[in-house]
Design a protein around this motif. Structure first.
Motif, mmCIF file in Angstrom:
data_model
loop_
_atom_site.group_PDB
_atom_site.id
_atom_site.type_symbol
_atom_site.label_atom_id
_atom_site.label_comp_id
_atom_site.label_asym_id
_atom_site.label_seq_id
_atom_site.Cartn_x
_atom_site.Cartn_y
_atom_site.Cartn_z
ATOM 1 N N VAL A 197 0.842 -1.185 0.000
ATOM 2 C CA VAL A 197 0.000 0.000 0.000
ATOM 3 C C VAL A 197 0.885 1.246 0.000
ATOM 4 O O VAL A 197 1.895 1.311 0.707
ATOM 5 N N CYS A 198 0.506 2.206 -0.840
ATOM 6 C CA CYS A 198 1.217 3.485 -0.961
ATOM 7 C C CYS A 198 0.317 4.587 -0.440
ATOM 8 O O CYS A 198 -0.830 4.728 -0.898
ATOM 9 N N ALA A 199 0.809 5.368 0.496
ATOM 10 C CA ALA A 199 -0.012 6.382 1.144
ATOM 11 C C ALA A 199 -0.398 7.496 0.174
ATOM 12 O O ALA A 199 0.420 7.986 -0.611
ATOM 13 N N LEU A 200 -1.656 7.896 0.250
ATOM 14 C CA LEU A 200 -2.164 9.038 -0.508
ATOM 15 C C LEU A 200 -1.726 10.332 0.169
ATOM 16 O O LEU A 200 -1.232 10.312 1.303
ATOM 17 N N PRO A 201 -1.910 11.483 -0.478
ATOM 18 C CA PRO A 201 -1.521 12.750 0.150
ATOM 19 C C PRO A 201 -2.187 12.926 1.504
ATOM 20 O O PRO A 201 -3.315 12.465 1.716
ATOM 21 N N PRO A 202 -1.512 13.571 2.457
ATOM 22 C CA PRO A 202 -2.099 13.777 3.784
ATOM 23 C C PRO A 202 -3.478 14.436 3.684
ATOM 24 O O PRO A 202 -3.686 15.371 2.895
ATOM 25 N N GLY A 203 -4.404 13.924 4.462
ATOM 26 C CA GLY A 203 -5.768 14.469 4.469
ATOM 27 C C GLY A 203 -6.702 13.806 3.492
ATOM 28 O O GLY A 203 -7.921 13.951 3.593
ATOM 29 N N ALA A 204 -6.154 13.058 2.526
ATOM 30 C CA ALA A 204 -7.017 12.373 1.557
ATOM 31 C C ALA A 204 -7.720 11.208 2.231
ATOM 32 O O ALA A 204 -7.170 10.556 3.120
ATOM 33 N N THR A 205 -8.948 10.926 1.811
ATOM 34 C CA THR A 205 -9.685 9.769 2.312
ATOM 35 C C THR A 205 -10.054 8.868 1.145
ATOM 36 O O THR A 205 -10.108 9.302 -0.012
ATOM 37 N N VAL A 206 -10.305 7.618 1.472
ATOM 38 C CA VAL A 206 -10.723 6.660 0.450
ATOM 39 C C VAL A 206 -11.983 7.144 -0.259
ATOM 40 O O VAL A 206 -12.082 7.107 -1.493
ATOM 41 N N LEU A 207 -12.955 7.615 0.511
ATOM 42 C CA LEU A 207 -14.214 8.044 -0.089
ATOM 43 C C LEU A 207 -14.014 9.253 -0.993
ATOM 44 O O LEU A 207 -14.602 9.330 -2.082
ATOM 45 N N ASP A 208 -13.184 10.209 -0.577
ATOM 46 C CA ASP A 208 -12.929 11.398 -1.401
ATOM 47 C C ASP A 208 -12.324 11.014 -2.746
ATOM 48 O O ASP A 208 -12.753 11.491 -3.798
ATOM 49 N N VAL A 209 -11.318 10.145 -2.708
ATOM 50 C CA VAL A 209 -10.629 9.782 -3.948
ATOM 51 C C VAL A 209 -11.548 8.967 -4.847
ATOM 52 O O VAL A 209 -11.639 9.215 -6.053
ATOM 53 N N ALA A 210 -12.262 7.990 -4.269
ATOM 54 C CA ALA A 210 -13.157 7.166 -5.076
ATOM 55 C C ALA A 210 -14.273 7.996 -5.688
ATOM 56 O O ALA A 210 -14.674 7.763 -6.834
ATOM 57 N N SER A 211 -14.790 8.956 -4.928
ATOM 58 C CA SER A 211 -15.897 9.787 -5.419
ATOM 59 C C SER A 211 -15.440 10.751 -6.497
ATOM 60 O O SER A 211 -16.211 11.105 -7.392
ATOM 61 N N ALA A 212 -14.185 11.198 -6.408
ATOM 62 C CA ALA A 212 -13.675 12.136 -7.417
ATOM 63 C C ALA A 212 -13.597 11.462 -8.785
ATOM 64 O O ALA A 212 -13.950 12.041 -9.810
ATOM 65 N N GLY A 213 -13.147 10.203 -8.790
ATOM 66 C CA GLY A 213 -13.114 9.440 -10.024
ATOM 67 C C GLY A 213 -12.234 10.061 -11.101
ATOM 68 O O GLY A 213 -11.607 11.106 -10.920
#
Length: 336
Positions: free
Chosen positions: A26-42
């Motif tokens: 697993v590679c960490a996303l930018p600080p403050g990012a969430t799974v839901l935010d990234v998935a929803s952005a698409g």
């Protein structure tokens, strides 16, 4: 894309899962990012976040992190979409026979406890007062785009990903409380496993059959022995239809979780008990290990444990007889 929430070195992260099955990192996303935010952005936004993670973060083996539920649900609507499961569980839990006619009319669901979710490899406590503990093999869809009165033909746009759900069940508590015509409540209140990660909806498109169902193989193992095996496409309704029903006259929003309901052919122990008339395999006990595997989604594996000795949580006693008085004058003096 596979997106995980996890703790590593005492720090909470969201990250992108890479590597082959059994060798995931697993590679960490930018600080403050969430799974839901990234998935929803698409689209490009999600791709950019994933690229950042894979170029700026050192990959950490999954075995070195604690996987958390990929999302913290804002609500859990757990459906019961598999006819074969209903056939067995009706006999086991209520002593009835056959599938209620009302089940065929619309997808039914109950509201679960969003505060009780645990991660893919966390221990799961047997609820207080329970002696008939069970697992449930399910898939969960995660809503990322809000909607109300969603057209089932467009509902796929609202779902951003899928994960595995284990709807742990205290069958003896469930059977008692459902005789009142409510529930399940405490019978389902203790724990629900979500994990191991969120798989974005686009990754599962190759698994769709001609009717639009996700034809994913589902397996359940207890102590490394397979007890259940089904296809997700045996559900009577698609996730799009379940979401449309949930949103009828009501809002669904980001972070809402929709459970498929338990798969048939041994998706839980209670179904097997209902078919055979005996509790074999036996109810789960401390030390048992339950592993659920879903094609394309991965696997979750939880160990069942007893509650700690002396844990708080006193049982509330039975109802008291009351007078049914209609005014204070009928019950005598009231302390000042």
């Amino acid at each position: 894309m596979k997106l995980a929430s996890y703790r590593h070195g005492g720090v909470l992260h969201a990250g992108v899962v890479v590597g082959d099955p059994g060798d995931e990192r697993v590679c960490a996303l930018p600080p403050g990012a969430t799974v839901l935010d990234v998935a929803s952005a698409g689209g490009e936004s999600a791709g950019a976040a994933a690229s950042w993670a894979m170029t700026h973060s050192l990959p950490v083996p999954i075995s070195e992190v604690r996987l958390l539920p990929p999302v913290r649900p804002t609500s859990i609507r757990d459906f019961v979409a598999f006819e074969e499961h209903v056939e067995g569980v009706v006999r086991s839990v209520s002593g009835g026979a056959g599938v209620p006619a009302e089940w065929y009319e619309a997808p039914a669901f109950y509201f679960g406890n969003p505060h009780s979710v645990v991660g893919a490899n966390d221990d799961v406590e047997i609820p207080p007062g329970c002696s008939v503990f069970d697992f449930e093999l399910e898939i969960a869809a995660v809503v990322g785009i809000p909607g109300r009165d969603v057209d089932p033909r467009r509902a796929r746009e609202n779902i951003v990903g899928y994960t595995i759900l284990n709807d742990w069940s205290a069958r003896d508590l469930q059977a008692r409380e459902m005789k009142v015509g409510l529930g399940p409540a405490k019978g389902k209140d203790g724990s629900s496993t979500l994990g191991p990660w969120l798989v974005t909806a686009d990754e599962l498109e190759p698994f769709r059959d001609d009717d639009g169902y996700l034809a994913l193989e589902m397996r359940a193992l207890v102590n490394h022995v397979e007890v259940g095996h089904d296809l997700a496409s045996n559900a009577a309704w698609t996730f799009e239809e379940m979401l449309a029903h949930a949103s009828r006259g009501s809002w669904v929003g980001p972070g809402d979780v929709l459970g498929s309901g338990t798969g048939g052919n041994g998706g839980c122990l209670a179904e097997l008990w209902g078919r055979s008339g005996v509790q074999e395999p036996p109810p789960l006990a401390a030390g048992d290990v339950v592993r659920l595997e879903v094609e394309g989604l991965g696997a979750v594996e939880n160990r069942v444990v007893d509650r700690p000795a002396g844990a708080p949580g006193r049982a509330v006693g039975p109802a008291r007889a009351r007078s049914r008085a209609r005014s204070r004058s009928e019950i005598g003096s009231v302390p000042a």
